[in-house]
Design a protein around this motif. Structure first.
Motif, PDB file in Angstrom:
ATOM      1  N   ASP A  61      -0.067  78.668  26.542  1.00 20.73           N
ATOM      2  CA  ASP A  61       0.946  79.264  27.409  1.00 20.73           C
ATOM      3  C   ASP A  61       2.171  79.735  26.629  1.00 20.73           C
ATOM      4  OD1 ASP A  61       1.778  76.721  26.792  1.00 20.73           O
ATOM      5  OD2 ASP A  61       2.041  76.047  28.858  1.00 20.73           O
ATOM      6  N   LEU A  62       2.399  79.186  25.441  1.00 14.94           N
ATOM      7  CA  LEU A  62       3.554  79.586  24.645  1.00 14.94           C
ATOM      8  C   LEU A  62       3.249  80.743  23.698  1.00 14.94           C
ATOM      9  CD1 LEU A  62       5.359  76.254  23.792  1.00 14.94           C
ATOM     10  CD2 LEU A  62       6.391  78.283  24.795  1.00 14.94           C
ATOM     11  N   ILE A  65       4.298  84.059  24.983  1.00 11.04           N
ATOM     12  CA  ILE A  65       5.753  84.115  25.061  1.00 11.04           C
ATOM     13  C   ILE A  65       6.330  84.468  23.700  1.00 11.04           C
ATOM     14  CG2 ILE A  65       7.835  82.712  25.425  1.00 11.04           C
ATOM     15  CD1 ILE A  65       6.169  81.175  27.546  1.00 11.04           C
ATOM     16  N   GLN A  85       8.052  73.338  23.626  1.00 10.44           N
ATOM     17  CA  GLN A  85       7.251  72.869  24.752  1.00 10.44           C
ATOM     18  C   GLN A  85       7.678  73.604  26.013  1.00 10.44           C
ATOM     19  OE1 GLN A  85       8.545  68.695  24.037  1.00 10.44           O
ATOM     20  NE2 GLN A  85       6.380  68.212  24.377  1.00 10.44           N
ATOM     21  N   LEU A  86       6.715  74.015  26.801  1.00 10.95           N
ATOM     22  CA  LEU A  86       6.951  74.607  28.112  1.00 10.95           C
ATOM     23  C   LEU A  86       6.618  73.539  29.142  1.00 10.95           C
ATOM     24  CD1 LEU A  86       7.740  77.195  29.622  1.00 10.95           C
ATOM     25  CD2 LEU A  86       5.319  77.865  29.578  1.00 10.95           C
ATOM     26  N   ASP A  88       7.098  71.273  32.928  1.00  8.53           N
ATOM     27  CA  ASP A  88       7.436  71.221  34.346  1.00  8.53           C
ATOM     28  C   ASP A  88       8.649  70.314  34.538  1.00  8.53           C
ATOM     29  OD1 ASP A  88       5.316  72.901  34.945  1.00  8.53           O
ATOM     30  OD2 ASP A  88       3.909  71.228  35.162  1.00  8.53           O
ATOM     31  N   PHE A  92      10.446  68.103  31.647  1.00  8.60           N
ATOM     32  CA  PHE A  92      11.584  68.834  31.083  1.00  8.60           C
ATOM     33  C   PHE A  92      12.849  67.989  31.157  1.00  8.60           C
ATOM     34  CE2 PHE A  92      15.319  71.502  31.669  1.00  8.60           C
ATOM     35  CZ  PHE A  92      15.287  72.254  30.500  1.00  8.60           C
ATOM     36  N   ARG A 128       9.501  75.403  32.890  1.00  9.41           N
ATOM     37  CA  ARG A 128       8.497  76.324  33.429  1.00  9.41           C
ATOM     38  C   ARG A 128       8.809  76.558  34.913  1.00  9.41           C
ATOM     39  NH1 ARG A 128       3.039  76.395  31.804  1.00  9.41           N
ATOM     40  NH2 ARG A 128       3.289  74.237  31.104  1.00  9.41           N
ATOM     41  N   THR A 130       8.471  77.743  38.790  1.00  9.74           N
ATOM     42  CA  THR A 130       7.304  77.673  39.673  1.00  9.74           C
ATOM     43  C   THR A 130       7.035  78.996  40.379  1.00  9.74           C
ATOM     44  OG1 THR A 130       8.723  76.817  41.449  1.00  9.74           O
ATOM     45  CG2 THR A 130       7.588  75.211  40.066  1.00  9.74           C
ATOM     46  N   ALA A 135       8.751  85.009  34.791  1.00 10.63           N
ATOM     47  CA  ALA A 135       8.184  84.981  33.442  1.00 10.63           C
ATOM     48  C   ALA A 135       9.193  85.450  32.402  1.00 10.63           C
ATOM     49  CB  ALA A 135       6.927  85.855  33.393  1.00 10.63           C
ATOM     50  N   ILE A 138      11.557  82.727  31.145  1.00  5.42           N
ATOM     51  CA  ILE A 138      10.983  81.849  30.123  1.00  5.42           C
ATOM     52  C   ILE A 138      11.157  82.469  28.740  1.00  5.42           C
ATOM     53  CG2 ILE A 138       8.862  80.791  29.284  1.00  5.42           C
ATOM     54  CD1 ILE A 138       7.866  80.713  32.171  1.00  5.42           C
TER      55      ILE A 138
END
Length: 370
Positions: A61-62, A65, A85-86, A88, A92, A128, A130, A135, A138
């Motif tokens: 997921d990173l 990005i 780290q991404l 939740d 976080f 991250r 919701t 996007a 981020i």
């Protein structure tokens, strides 16, 4: 640390008046920055990668990005050493525990932090959201936190030269520019963090560095910093677009409902006047009809100048009677138009409330849950 401006002053108004969302500078837009409280002094961090550090690869997921940020080779290497780290909400908040969660007024919420100094030369945590529409948030958050890591890895001499360039360029930004307030909120009482904050804000939010020497610092880390700022602008445009759509429709609804209210009040007043005029007509007609034919034949209405003569009174009364029919038809038509306008208002209000709820939901999705 990266902040999201929360915009807590939104609230729907009572019945018949739509909620009105007015911008206060950059209210309800994302303001990305770092908060004072996490000391980022370069003296605490070496300027070279940690010898013997275990190999690290970006998560699935990173990786995209990082691709969107457009790192140079040096920039990507630094980003990797922060082991980003991404996360939740729960994870976080644990990662960024102990860092300030916004200003004393509660206008900001933390959505990114650079923490753990001394552990892999500092780590980056990114919240991250919701909502998939966030996007871009981020990407900008990750780039912003990365710039703190990059600043920390500069030598003291490089930092001194960069600080001078930042001070000079920052002095050209208007005092009332929203980015000034963002930096001030991030720095707080930790004045020593101003340069790293300016470096991170400038690098992700202002496209034109003007000074080639300042731009050269960013060129070490990004292939195209302008493209990165464009991502920030797109994120802001998303929010500005929602706000503009909501404001336009809320204002239009307010105008429509006020117009309906005014039209209804005027129609009621006109009907009352028509009833009064009819009552007057009936009295006059009764009195006129009670006269003898000879007297009726000699009865006239004075002309507009008030002189004797003019229109026979019988003709005048007939004209008034015909006028009533015209006025009644006009009022009936106005009532039909008002009924149609009022019937359409609930759908318009539903749309305004939907837009309001969507903005509120986006704001909630943009920050970690408490």
């Amino acid at each position: 640390m990266t902040l999201f401006e929360s915009g807590q002053d939104w609230a729907p108004r009572p019945a018949r008046r739509p909620p009105r969302w007015r911008l206060r500078g950059t209210v309800f837009g994302i303001v990305l920055g770092t908060v004072a409280g996490v000391t980022l002094a370069a003296t605490y961090l070496p300027s070279s990668p940690l010898a013997g550090a275990a190999a690290y690869s970006l998560s699935a997921d990173l990786s995209p990005i990082a691709d969107r940020i457009g790192f140079s080779d040096e920039g990507r290497d630094i980003f990797l050493t922060t082991r980003p780290q991404l996360l939740d909400s729960g994870d976080f908040r644990k990662a960024c525990e102990g860092t300030p969660d916004g200003t004393v007024h509660g206008d900001f919420a933390t959505v990114g932090c650079f923490y753990g100094l001394g552990e892999h030369f500092g780590r980056i945590a990114i919240f991250r959201p919701t909502d998939a529409r966030l996007a871009d948030q981020i990407v900008v958050t990750a780039a912003h936190e990365f710039l703190h890591a990059a600043y920390a890895r500069l030598t003291s001499g490089e930092q001194a030269r960069l600080d001078a360039l930042l001070d000079k360029r920052w002095s050209t930004i208007a005092a009332d520019d929203p980015i000034q307030a963002s930096v001030d909120s991030s720095v707080g009482s930790a004045a020593e963090n101003r340069s790293t904050e300016e470096f991170a804000y400038f690098g992700t939010e202002i496209a034109d560095a003007v000074d080639p020497a300042l731009e050269a610092y960013y060129a070490r880390y990004f292939r195209d910093r302008g493209a990165l700022v464009a991502i920030h602008d797109a994120d802001r445009a998303l929010r500005d677009g929602l706000e503009a759509d909501y404001s336009a429709k809320a204002d239009a609804l307010a105008i429509r409902e006020q117009a309906n209210a005014d039209a209804g009040a005027q129609l009621q007043a006109d009907r009352a006047q028509l009833a009064a005029d009819r009552a007057w007509y009936n009295r006059q007609a009764d009195e006129y009809n009670a006269l003898s034919p000879e007297v009726r034949a000699r009865t006239y209405v004075a002309d507009s100048g008030g002189t004797a003569g003019g229109k026979p009174y019988g003709s005048y009364l007939a004209g008034r009677l015909a006028e009533f029919a015209t006025r009644e038809a006009d009022q009936s038509q106005r009532q039909s138009e008002l009924d149609a306008a009022e019937a359409a208002a609930p759908a318009a209000r539903t749309e305004v409330e939907r837009l309001y709820a969507d903005i509120e939901a986006l704001n909630v999705a943009a920050v970690p849950a408490t």
